[in-house]
Design an enzyme around this catalytic site. Structure first.
Site, PDB file in Angstrom:
ATOM      1  CB  ALA A 158      -0.912   0.002   1.221  1.00 24.48           C
ATOM      2  CG  ASP A 159       0.367   4.015  -3.269  1.00 21.59           C
ATOM      3  OD1 ASP A 159      -0.770   4.167  -2.772  1.00 21.59           O
ATOM      4  OD2 ASP A 159       0.560   3.988  -4.506  1.00 21.59           O
ATOM      5  CB  SER A 160       0.707   8.098   0.484  1.00 23.14           C
ATOM      6  OG  SER A 160       0.972   8.531  -0.832  1.00 23.14           O
TER       7      SER A 160
END
Length: 79
Positions: free
Chosen positions: A37-39
């Site tokens: 998961a990224d931002s």
């Protein structure tokens, strides 16, 4: 809502929002970064959790959410 019920719902939302592969088992210790998961994904996840539980996280709570367990704890405090 008790801890186990919240955990079950959080895992369901995480699976749906982050499209976690079926062979990956989520626990309270599962870190969102470990799921890739990224931002942007985290923002989408937080929004989905807020909608699911009909609440709003404050900024301090958001900074502490890094694992499934952190999300459960933040929801328990916010309810």
């Amino acid at each position: 809502m008790d801890h186990d019920a919240i955990l079950e719902k959080v895992i369901s939302v995480v699976n749906d929002t982050l499209e976690v592969p079926a062979d990956v088992e989520l626990t309270e210790k599962t870190a969102f970064k470990d799921l890739g998961a990224d931002s942007f994904d985290l923002l989408e996840l937080v929004t989905a959790l807020e909608d699911e539980f009909d609440l709003t996280f404050d900024d301090e709570a958001l900074e502490k959410i890094a694992t499934v367990g952190d999300a459960v704890s933040a929801i328990e405090v916010a309810q």
